[in-house]
Design a protein around this motif. Structure first.
Motif, PDB file in Angstrom:
ATOM      1  N   GLU A 135      -1.009  15.623   4.264  1.00 18.94           N
ATOM      2  CA  GLU A 135      -1.161  16.051   2.877  1.00 18.94           C
ATOM      3  C   GLU A 135       0.232  16.147   2.263  1.00 18.94           C
ATOM      4  N   TYR A 136       0.444  15.411   1.174  1.00 18.93           N
ATOM      5  CA  TYR A 136       1.749  15.412   0.520  1.00 18.93           C
ATOM      6  C   TYR A 136       2.101  16.827   0.051  1.00 18.93           C
ATOM      7  N   ALA A 137       3.332  17.263   0.306  1.00 22.78           N
ATOM      8  CA  ALA A 137       3.780  18.597  -0.104  1.00 22.78           C
ATOM      9  C   ALA A 137       4.804  18.514  -1.249  1.00 22.78           C
ATOM     10  N   PHE A 138       5.910  17.807  -1.035  1.00 22.42           N
ATOM     11  CA  PHE A 138       6.956  17.711  -2.055  1.00 22.42           C
ATOM     12  C   PHE A 138       7.974  16.669  -1.633  1.00 22.42           C
ATOM     13  N   SER A 139       8.907  16.373  -2.527  1.00 19.46           N
ATOM     14  CA  SER A 139       9.994  15.433  -2.227  1.00 19.46           C
ATOM     15  C   SER A 139      11.323  16.064  -2.608  1.00 19.46           C
ATOM     16  N   LYS A 140      12.363  15.619  -1.937  1.00 26.20           N
ATOM     17  CA  LYS A 140      13.740  15.994  -2.267  1.00 26.20           C
ATOM     18  C   LYS A 140      14.540  14.695  -2.298  1.00 26.20           C
TER      19      LYS A 140
END
Length: 195
Positions: A135-140
């Motif tokens: 499940e995608y959470a976030f990107s940096k």
């Protein structure tokens, strides 16, 4: 693979990769370096790092954190192994570490490493492993400065050179990885900190 990302979905990962990463992330954090480009684009692929781990580990990397990375080249009698290792330091007690190996014999591996030598930023996409899927959470996005780009170009050149010097009948990424992995270490220490 399309280079499209959105704030809510991250990269569009192939189903097989999603399942493989989700299963492995149940044991330990996982990472893959991927080269992507927009469909029909003539531009070279762009490198992205996909990070998969348990939900708590992924959450520990959210917010302000320092990503320390190291690009490593291992020369073996079966060919080269390139490894991108990183540690994410959220605070003194929370560290998320993972690594990915790159097979320059494969076009996708060569392209992803080439992307590291060109682009000025390196996106990290974080996915929580849950119930056999991601499940995608976030990107940096972290800077990929001149020094890092030069390092990637140098490592790619040395890996290609070593590969061309390895007899074709002897080349085996699986065997090369088995030899090189004896020297793999994590976490990547912060600069100025003895590891």
């Amino acid at each position: 693979m399309s280079d499209r990302t959105s704030a809510s979905t991250g990269l569009k990962l192939p189903e097989r990769l999603r399942r493989t990463l989700a299963a492995a992330a149940a044991e330990a954090p996982q990472a893959r370096l991927m080269g992507t480009r927009a469909r029909g684009s003539m531009r070279p692929p762009r490198a992205h790092v996909v990070v998969a781990a348990g939900e708590g580990q992924i959450e520990s990397a959210r917010g302000p954190a320092r990503i320390v990375r190291r690009l490593e080249l291992y020369r073996t009698s079966f060919g080269p192994v390139v490894r991108l290792a990183f540690s994410i330091y959220h605070d003194a007690t929370e560290v998320l570490s993972a690594a990915t190996v790159i097979d320059v014999l494969r076009v996708s591996g060569d392209a992803a490493l080439s992307g590291l030598g060109r682009q000025r930023e390196l996106p990290f996409h974080f996915y929580a492993a849950r119930e056999g899927d991601l499940e995608y959470a976030f990107s940096k996005v972290i800077p990929n400065d001149d020094e890092r780009r030069a390092e990637a170009k140098e490592v790619l050149g040395m890996a290609r050179e070593h590969l061309s010097a390895t007899p074709e009948e002897r080349r085996s990424f699986r065997r090369a990885l088995a030899l090189a992995s004896r020297n793999f270490e994590l976490p990547v220490p912060e600069p100025g900190v003895e590891g």
